[in-house]
Motif scaffolding. Structure first.
Motif, PDB file in Angstrom:
ATOM      1  N   UNK A  91       0.741  -1.182  -0.117  1.00 33.69           N
ATOM      2  CA  UNK A  91       0.032   0.032   0.072  1.00 33.69           C
ATOM      3  C   UNK A  91       1.019   1.126   0.147  1.00 33.69           C
ATOM      4  N   UNK A  92       0.621   2.298   0.765  1.00 30.43           N
ATOM      5  CA  UNK A  92       1.305   3.433   0.670  1.00 30.43           C
ATOM      6  C   UNK A  92       2.665   3.293   1.275  1.00 30.43           C
ATOM      7  N   UNK A  93       3.024   2.255   2.027  1.00 30.85           N
ATOM      8  CA  UNK A  93       4.291   2.023   2.533  1.00 30.85           C
ATOM      9  C   UNK A  93       5.272   1.801   1.332  1.00 30.85           C
ATOM     10  N   UNK A  94       4.821   1.074   0.102  1.00 25.51           N
ATOM     11  CA  UNK A  94       5.311   0.780  -0.913  1.00 25.51           C
ATOM     12  C   UNK A  94       5.529   1.706  -1.991  1.00 25.51           C
ATOM     13  N   UNK A  95       5.102   2.872  -1.757  1.00 20.45           N
ATOM     14  CA  UNK A  95       5.137   4.065  -2.791  1.00 20.45           C
ATOM     15  C   UNK A  95       6.581   4.566  -3.077  1.00 20.45           C
ATOM     16  N   UNK A  96       7.018   4.716  -4.204  1.00 19.31           N
ATOM     17  CA  UNK A  96       8.273   5.278  -4.321  1.00 19.31           C
ATOM     18  C   UNK A  96       8.739   6.407  -3.505  1.00 19.31           C
ATOM     19  N   UNK A  97       7.949   7.192  -3.102  1.00 24.82           N
ATOM     20  CA  UNK A  97       8.469   8.376  -2.118  1.00 24.82           C
ATOM     21  C   UNK A  97       8.714   7.782  -0.866  1.00 24.82           C
ATOM     22  N   UNK A  98       7.943   6.912  -0.455  1.00 21.70           N
ATOM     23  CA  UNK A  98       8.208   6.223   1.014  1.00 21.70           C
ATOM     24  C   UNK A  98       9.462   5.341   0.994  1.00 21.70           C
ATOM     25  N   UNK A  99       9.664   4.694  -0.116  1.00 22.91           N
ATOM     26  CA  UNK A  99      10.749   3.950  -0.389  1.00 22.91           C
ATOM     27  C   UNK A  99      12.033   4.751  -0.175  1.00 22.91           C
ATOM     28  N   UNK A 100      12.058   5.921  -0.956  1.00 21.66           N
ATOM     29  CA  UNK A 100      13.093   6.808  -1.259  1.00 21.66           C
ATOM     30  C   UNK A 100      13.331   7.367   0.321  1.00 21.66           C
ATOM     31  N   UNK A 101      12.469   7.725   0.859  1.00 23.38           N
ATOM     32  CA  UNK A 101      12.523   8.315   2.346  1.00 23.38           C
ATOM     33  C   UNK A 101      12.991   7.363   3.332  1.00 23.38           C
ATOM     34  N   UNK A 102      12.865   6.145   3.050  1.00 26.53           N
ATOM     35  CA  UNK A 102      13.190   4.935   4.013  1.00 26.53           C
ATOM     36  C   UNK A 102      14.864   4.957   3.825  1.00 26.53           C
ATOM     37  N   UNK A 103      15.153   4.767   2.366  1.00 24.41           N
ATOM     38  CA  UNK A 103      16.610   4.437   2.355  1.00 24.41           C
ATOM     39  C   UNK A 103      17.521   5.851   2.636  1.00 24.41           C
ATOM     40  N   UNK A 104      16.792   7.168   2.658  1.00 29.41           N
ATOM     41  CA  UNK A 104      17.476   8.417   3.204  1.00 29.41           C
ATOM     42  C   UNK A 104      17.467   8.391   4.556  1.00 29.41           C
ATOM     43  N   UNK A 105      16.510   7.974   5.206  1.00 29.43           N
ATOM     44  CA  UNK A 105      16.905   7.444   6.593  1.00 29.43           C
ATOM     45  C   UNK A 105      17.979   6.635   7.163  1.00 29.43           C
ATOM     46  N   UNK A 106      17.935   5.509   6.619  1.00 29.48           N
ATOM     47  CA  UNK A 106      18.951   4.510   6.809  1.00 29.48           C
ATOM     48  C   UNK A 106      20.262   5.302   6.583  1.00 29.48           C
ATOM     49  N   UNK A 107      20.662   5.714   5.524  1.00 30.75           N
ATOM     50  CA  UNK A 107      21.889   6.337   5.178  1.00 30.75           C
ATOM     51  C   UNK A 107      22.246   7.549   6.028  1.00 30.75           C
ATOM     52  N   UNK A 108      21.222   8.272   6.347  1.00 30.04           N
ATOM     53  CA  UNK A 108      21.536   9.252   7.412  1.00 30.04           C
ATOM     54  C   UNK A 108      22.065   8.984   8.646  1.00 30.04           C
ATOM     55  N   UNK A 109      21.232   7.883   9.080  1.00 30.58           N
ATOM     56  CA  UNK A 109      21.515   7.075  10.390  1.00 30.58           C
ATOM     57  C   UNK A 109      23.008   6.412  10.444  1.00 30.58           C
TER      58      UNK A 109
END
Length: 458
Positions: free
Chosen positions: A217-235
């Protein structure tokens, strides 16, 4: 030559619109229509530049900070194509590379050795870089010219063989993408796809960003995937929480903006490309010639964008795992999409297969880039691009074509030359066989997506 260099210095966002404007006038599209097409394409390239800058200025430093934080020992920075291409143009080979590459194309067309009519003049820098590296390594201008010629022939042929992928998956009929960093990766993807297709169970695994979105659903949207990757790399980079959140939003923006800005290029390009195809069909009946264009056209596909962001952390992990590697992926992290775009098409948007073949591609790219640091640095010093230190690049600095030609003339890395040379030669021969059998891209069900422009010319 000064006029040519002046035009090159304008960059692709200005140079390609000028080429399209002239091409449109030659195709009798009228000044207004040709001008509109050129400006629209220029706007698209400016947009791509902004998105890439968003990655380079934010994701690149995060990757570097992550490498330093975990003391990964990656001391040679990848300057990317923005750093490598000026070295190519500033070299002795750069003064003659464009007319040579064009002449090679004309001769191949005359003898029906290719169907690609290449108008992507800017990206001749890839052939130029190969020539410049060979020339630098051998201290021979003429061997550098040989490098330009061989690379040009090779890229035009790969452009021919990959037309079914560009047409059927990316929905761009009448177009070829003969690109120095995009096309060389394809033979490996073709071999890996054939291997995976023979493995029971594995062959049935299919993951696309579209399916992820459907399942999550909404968790699998491209913008959400991109933001999760950004969170992981920032962390992992050790950023403060506020900075990590900013990186997450920036990566989400990349996922949404890249397909949008590419549409501007397509909007301006497709009428001119269609007119060119009609003219070529009339003048060269039965030859089915294709217009060779920039691979930026492939970056608008959502599977390519998803793969691009996935391979930012994956490329860093691969760089860490390669024994003795000193190259820190940096400048080309923003353009990883060029390396995996054809793999996405060959695997029909199946990100599971793209991750496997892309990992092999990036392993080889970084391995070669690490071995080329010495001659790359020598070229940088000779052209005045750097004053001291060492440099590397993934784009072209990590190309098997450049590496194999250089090592054949110098014989400094015999074992890697044999390993990479044999593996690549096998992949090319296998790809050619698949092409002759019409199996590089068959008419099976497409798992990915195609552009809305698939109806153009049909």
């Amino acid at each position: 030559m000064n006029i040519l260099q002046y035009i090159l210095d304008l960059g692709p966002a200005v140079m390609l619109p000028l080429v399209i404007l002239i091409l449109g006038l030659l195709l009798r599209q009228g000044l207004g229509k040709s001008l509109r097409a050129g400006i629209t394409i220029g706007v698209g390239f400016v947009g791509i530049g902004l998105v890439i800058s968003l990655l380079t200025e934010n994701l690149g430093p995060a990757a570097k900070d992550m490498a330093e934080r975990f003391n990964l020992g990656l001391s040679v920075v990848d300057v990317g194509w923005p750093g490598a291409s000026p070295m190519a143009w500033a070299s002795e080979i750069g003064t003659v590379a464009i007319p040579i590459a064009i002449l090679v194309n004309v001769i191949m067309l005359a003898f029906k050795m290719t169907k690609v009519v290449n108008v992507d003049i800017w990206n001749i820098w890839h052939m130029t870089f190969t020539g410049a590296i060979v020339s630098t390594a051998t201290d021979s201008f003429w061997l550098g010219i040989v490098g330009v010629i061989i690379h040009s022939i090779f890229v035009y042929k790969l452009g021919d063989w990959l037309v079914p992928v560009v047409d059927k998956y990316f929905g761009l009929p009448g177009i070829a993408v003969p690109h120095g960093s995009g096309t060389w990766t394809a033979p490996f993807a073709v071999v890996i796809d054939a291997i995976l297709e023979k493995i029971p169970g594995i062959r049935k695994i299919s993951i696309t960003s579209t399916k992820i979105e459907e399942k999550l659903g909404i968790i699998g949207e491209p913008a959400i995937i991109g933001s999760v990757l950004g969170l992981v790399i920032g962390f992992l980079a050790g950023y403060p929480f506020s900075h990590t959140l900013q990186l997450a939003i920036q990566m989400a923006a990349v996922m949404l903006l890249m397909p949008t800005v590419v549409k501007f290029i397509m909007e301006g390009l497709m009428p001119i490309a269609e007119a060119a195809r009609e003219m070529l069909d009339k003048r060269f009946q039965g030859q089915n010639l294709y217009i060779g264009l920039d691979p930026a056209l492939l970056l608008g596909n959502s599977q390519v964008v998803a793969a691009s962001l996935l391979f930012v952390p994956l490329t860093l992990v691969i760089a860490i795992l390669i024994p003795g590697n000193q190259v820190l992926p940096f400048g080309d992290l923003a353009t990883i999409g060029f390396f995996v775009s054809y793999a996405v098409g060959i695997h029909r948007g199946n990100l599971f297969r793209v991750i496997i073949s892309g990992s092999v591609i990036m392993f080889i790219t970084i391995w070669i880039s690490n071995m080329m640091v010495g001659v790359h640095t020598k070229l940088g010093l000779a052209t005045g691009a750097i004053k001291s230190g060492q440099v590397a690049s993934l784009d072209q600095g990590g190309s098997p074509i450049t590496f194999i030609l250089t090592e054949l003339f110098t014989l400094k890395n015999l074992v890697p030359l044999l390993v990479i040379g044999i593996a690549y030669l096998f992949s090319i021969v296998f790809m050619y066989i698949q092409y002759k059998r019409n199996k590089i891209y068959s008419d099976d069900e497409v798992e990915g997506e195609v552009y809305e422009s698939t109806s153009i010319g049909r």
